[in-house]
Design a protein around this motif. Sequence first.
Motif, PDB file in Angstrom:
ATOM      1  N   GLY A   1     -23.629 -33.335  54.823  1.00 21.11           N
ATOM      2  CA  GLY A   1     -23.349 -32.596  53.526  1.00 21.11           C
ATOM      3  C   GLY A   1     -24.277 -31.311  53.835  1.00 21.11           C
ATOM      4  N   THR A   2     -25.218 -31.378  54.321  1.00 23.48           N
ATOM      5  CA  THR A   2     -26.074 -29.881  54.478  1.00 23.48           C
ATOM      6  C   THR A   2     -25.307 -29.172  55.429  1.00 23.48           C
ATOM      7  OG1 THR A   2     -28.206 -31.106  54.606  1.00 23.48           O
ATOM      8  CG2 THR A   2     -28.021 -28.784  55.809  1.00 23.48           C
ATOM      9  N   ALA A   3     -24.687 -29.654  56.234  1.00 23.00           N
ATOM     10  CA  ALA A   3     -23.572 -28.673  57.274  1.00 23.00           C
ATOM     11  C   ALA A   3     -22.477 -28.094  56.742  1.00 23.00           C
ATOM     12  CB  ALA A   3     -23.106 -29.502  58.506  1.00 23.00           C
ATOM     13  N   SER A   4     -21.859 -29.154  55.718  1.00 19.33           N
ATOM     14  CA  SER A   4     -20.624 -28.427  55.365  1.00 19.33           C
ATOM     15  C   SER A   4     -21.005 -27.424  54.247  1.00 19.33           C
ATOM     16  CB  SER A   4     -19.691 -29.796  54.406  1.00 19.33           C
ATOM     17  OG  SER A   4     -20.744 -30.193  53.451  1.00 19.33           O
ATOM     18  N   GLU A   5     -22.108 -27.355  53.746  1.00 19.47           N
ATOM     19  CA  GLU A   5     -22.348 -26.297  52.769  1.00 19.47           C
ATOM     20  C   GLU A   5     -23.006 -25.088  53.442  1.00 19.47           C
ATOM     21  OE1 GLU A   5     -24.702 -25.394  48.731  1.00 19.47           O
ATOM     22  OE2 GLU A   5     -25.235 -27.045  49.527  1.00 19.47           O
ATOM     23  N   VAL A   6     -23.792 -25.203  54.436  1.00 23.40           N
ATOM     24  CA  VAL A   6     -24.464 -24.095  55.006  1.00 23.40           C
ATOM     25  C   VAL A   6     -23.621 -23.436  56.139  1.00 23.40           C
ATOM     26  CG1 VAL A   6     -26.577 -24.698  54.308  1.00 23.40           C
ATOM     27  CG2 VAL A   6     -25.789 -25.265  56.730  1.00 23.40           C
ATOM     28  N   VAL A   7     -22.731 -24.260  56.872  1.00 20.74           N
ATOM     29  CA  VAL A   7     -21.888 -23.542  57.921  1.00 20.74           C
ATOM     30  C   VAL A   7     -21.416 -22.346  57.443  1.00 20.74           C
ATOM     31  CG1 VAL A   7     -20.081 -23.839  59.559  1.00 20.74           C
ATOM     32  CG2 VAL A   7     -22.002 -25.496  59.349  1.00 20.74           C
ATOM     33  N   PRO A   8     -20.523 -22.315  56.265  1.00 16.36           N
ATOM     34  CA  PRO A   8     -19.614 -21.241  55.914  1.00 16.36           C
ATOM     35  C   PRO A   8     -20.682 -20.091  55.382  1.00 16.36           C
ATOM     36  CG  PRO A   8     -18.816 -23.525  54.854  1.00 16.36           C
ATOM     37  CD  PRO A   8     -20.070 -23.776  55.412  1.00 16.36           C
ATOM     38  N   LEU A   9     -21.524 -20.210  54.988  1.00 16.86           N
ATOM     39  CA  LEU A   9     -22.599 -19.309  54.519  1.00 16.86           C
ATOM     40  C   LEU A   9     -23.126 -18.597  55.697  1.00 16.86           C
ATOM     41  CD1 LEU A   9     -24.762 -21.270  51.701  1.00 16.86           C
ATOM     42  CD2 LEU A   9     -22.901 -19.388  51.431  1.00 16.86           C
ATOM     43  N   LEU A  10     -23.342 -19.265  56.907  1.00 19.47           N
ATOM     44  CA  LEU A  10     -23.802 -18.778  58.060  1.00 19.47           C
ATOM     45  C   LEU A  10     -22.796 -18.010  58.645  1.00 19.47           C
ATOM     46  CD1 LEU A  10     -26.130 -21.608  59.324  1.00 19.47           C
ATOM     47  CD2 LEU A  10     -26.850 -19.260  58.521  1.00 19.47           C
ATOM     48  N   LEU A  11     -21.423 -18.444  58.651  1.00 21.85           N
ATOM     49  CA  LEU A  11     -20.555 -17.594  59.244  1.00 21.85           C
ATOM     50  C   LEU A  11     -20.167 -16.377  58.386  1.00 21.85           C
ATOM     51  CD1 LEU A  11     -17.971 -20.402  60.025  1.00 21.85           C
ATOM     52  CD2 LEU A  11     -18.936 -19.107  61.621  1.00 21.85           C
ATOM     53  N   ASN A  12     -20.275 -16.427  57.168  1.00 20.10           N
ATOM     54  CA  ASN A  12     -20.067 -15.333  56.359  1.00 20.10           C
ATOM     55  C   ASN A  12     -21.246 -14.072  56.564  1.00 20.10           C
ATOM     56  OD1 ASN A  12     -19.330 -13.749  53.989  1.00 20.10           O
ATOM     57  ND2 ASN A  12     -21.639 -14.339  53.136  1.00 20.10           N
ATOM     58  N   VAL A  13     -22.547 -14.445  56.921  1.00 23.23           N
ATOM     59  CA  VAL A  13     -23.384 -13.598  57.748  1.00 23.23           C
ATOM     60  C   VAL A  13     -22.997 -12.874  58.955  1.00 23.23           C
ATOM     61  CG1 VAL A  13     -25.831 -13.290  58.317  1.00 23.23           C
ATOM     62  CG2 VAL A  13     -25.343 -14.920  56.417  1.00 23.23           C
ATOM     63  N   LEU A  14     -22.182 -13.805  59.663  1.00 26.24           N
ATOM     64  CA  LEU A  14     -21.715 -13.345  61.172  1.00 26.24           C
ATOM     65  C   LEU A  14     -20.678 -12.274  60.740  1.00 26.24           C
ATOM     66  CD1 LEU A  14     -22.347 -16.371  63.251  1.00 26.24           C
ATOM     67  CD2 LEU A  14     -23.509 -14.271  63.409  1.00 26.24           C
ATOM     68  N   ALA A  15     -19.674 -12.738  59.987  1.00 23.88           N
ATOM     69  CA  ALA A  15     -18.709 -11.829  59.511  1.00 23.88           C
ATOM     70  C   ALA A  15     -18.945 -10.404  58.922  1.00 23.88           C
ATOM     71  CB  ALA A  15     -17.791 -12.798  58.498  1.00 23.88           C
ATOM     72  N   ARG A  16     -20.059 -10.276  58.525  1.00 26.55           N
ATOM     73  CA  ARG A  16     -20.758  -9.179  57.978  1.00 26.55           C
ATOM     74  C   ARG A  16     -21.423  -8.329  58.640  1.00 26.55           C
ATOM     75  NH1 ARG A  16     -23.442 -11.582  52.755  1.00 26.55           N
ATOM     76  NH2 ARG A  16     -24.374  -9.217  52.547  1.00 26.55           N
ATOM     77  N   ARG A  17     -21.349  -8.881  60.050  1.00 32.50           N
ATOM     78  CA  ARG A  17     -22.340  -8.210  60.984  1.00 32.50           C
ATOM     79  C   ARG A  17     -22.165  -6.580  61.096  1.00 32.50           C
ATOM     80  NH1 ARG A  17     -18.913 -11.212  63.711  1.00 32.50           N
ATOM     81  NH2 ARG A  17     -18.200 -10.324  65.647  1.00 32.50           N
ATOM     82  N   ASN A  18     -20.879  -6.208  60.986  1.00 30.78           N
ATOM     83  CA  ASN A  18     -20.582  -4.761  61.404  1.00 30.78           C
ATOM     84  C   ASN A  18     -20.542  -3.942  60.154  1.00 30.78           C
ATOM     85  OD1 ASN A  18     -20.322  -5.293  64.296  1.00 30.78           O
ATOM     86  ND2 ASN A  18     -18.206  -6.156  64.000  1.00 30.78           N
ATOM     87  N   ARG A  19     -20.733  -4.438  59.068  1.00 26.18           N
ATOM     88  CA  ARG A  19     -21.016  -3.584  58.094  1.00 26.18           C
ATOM     89  C   ARG A  19     -21.972  -2.459  58.016  1.00 26.18           C
ATOM     90  NH1 ARG A  19     -19.721  -7.548  52.718  1.00 26.18           N
ATOM     91  NH2 ARG A  19     -17.833  -8.387  53.579  1.00 26.18           N
ATOM     92  N   PRO A  20     -21.895  -1.367  57.397  1.00 29.34           N
ATOM     93  CA  PRO A  20     -23.167  -0.544  57.544  1.00 29.34           C
ATOM     94  C   PRO A  20     -24.254  -1.150  56.806  1.00 29.34           C
ATOM     95  CG  PRO A  20     -21.050   0.685  56.307  1.00 29.34           C
ATOM     96  CD  PRO A  20     -20.557  -0.795  56.668  1.00 29.34           C
ATOM     97  N   GLY A  21     -25.454  -0.469  57.510  1.00 29.02           N
ATOM     98  CA  GLY A  21     -26.779  -1.041  56.765  1.00 29.02           C
ATOM     99  C   GLY A  21     -27.600  -1.850  57.711  1.00 29.02           C
ATOM    100  N   ARG A  22     -28.460  -2.585  57.450  1.00 31.24           N
ATOM    101  CA  ARG A  22     -29.610  -3.089  58.730  1.00 31.24           C
ATOM    102  C   ARG A  22     -28.933  -4.234  59.165  1.00 31.24           C
ATOM    103  NH1 ARG A  22     -33.859  -5.699  55.549  1.00 31.24           N
ATOM    104  NH2 ARG A  22     -32.131  -6.141  54.085  1.00 31.24           N
ATOM    105  N   VAL A  23     -29.273  -4.311  60.462  1.00 32.51           N
ATOM    106  CA  VAL A  23     -28.754  -5.363  61.289  1.00 32.51           C
ATOM    107  C   VAL A  23     -30.081  -6.245  61.534  1.00 32.51           C
ATOM    108  CG1 VAL A  23     -27.133  -4.105  62.390  1.00 32.51           C
ATOM    109  CG2 VAL A  23     -29.381  -4.023  63.593  1.00 32.51           C
ATOM    110  N   ALA A  24     -31.209  -6.012  61.239  1.00 31.28           N
ATOM    111  CA  ALA A  24     -32.674  -6.560  61.357  1.00 31.28           C
ATOM    112  C   ALA A  24     -33.483  -6.866  60.329  1.00 31.28           C
ATOM    113  CB  ALA A  24     -33.190  -6.383  62.465  1.00 31.28           C
ATOM    114  N   GLY A  25     -34.419  -7.876  60.092  1.00 29.71           N
ATOM    115  CA  GLY A  25     -35.167  -8.058  59.027  1.00 29.71           C
ATOM    116  C   GLY A  25     -36.326  -7.162  59.032  1.00 29.71           C
TER     117      GLY A  25
END
Length: 242
Positions: free
Chosen positions: A100-124
């Motif tokens: 259940g944890t995986a099914s929820e967070v995997v799409p969220l983490l993939l969303n972070v990766l999909a946004r990696r080339n957008r303008p803005g910060r790449v590091a925290g």
Amino acid sequence: MADPDAGGPAVPEVVAVLERLSRRIDATVSGGSGGVPVGEGRPGFVELEAAAAACAFLRRWGPDDARALAALRRVAVGADPETGLAAIRALMGRDTTTDGTASEVVPLLLNVLARRNRPGRVAGRRGWRFDDNACGWLGELGPRAGAAAPALRGMRDDRTEPGALRVAAADALWRITGDAAGALPVLRHYADPAPGTERAAADGADDGLPARARDALRRIECAVSAARPDGGVGSVRGGAGE
């Protein structure tokens, strides 16, 4: 001995604080006014620190609170990837071994990766890259993050991607699928860059990259050796989540 329910009464207040901080941080990140390009606003360190602390609190005390979960899910897909990752970590909870944890967070983490080339910060605020963290947390989920394998494979094998991302993706994909044969060439490529080469120059801004590549390489080679005394390399899974 500490009361295991001691933090429970504060959950509603912490949720409200997180929601206020998240709206403020997202507005700053979104920019588009005052001369700040869209997507390139920089939130303040104190706000980011407070939001992360709120997420950490809810990870411990709010895993069963409906309002806390709803707030974390909203923050996880907000404009700021750093606060979003803090919320995702909270949603992962203290147990990453459930489907259940995986099914929820995997799409969220993939969303972070999909946004990696957008303008803005790449590091925290402390220097860690958002895409590295997302890959690492997918790796923690092990085989339960199988849905992420195609995206990670694409990042691992794409020579135009930053070396840090390729190394993180190779390591994560091995933890998920056991694909040592695909991981080892990438990790060896970055583990010992020859001084003065184009590769060394391209990754010179990341002094820790060779060490991370060597660490992952060592772990995978040890797992391969233990599983296949004849030295063969194939599918040898050996990471978190099993």
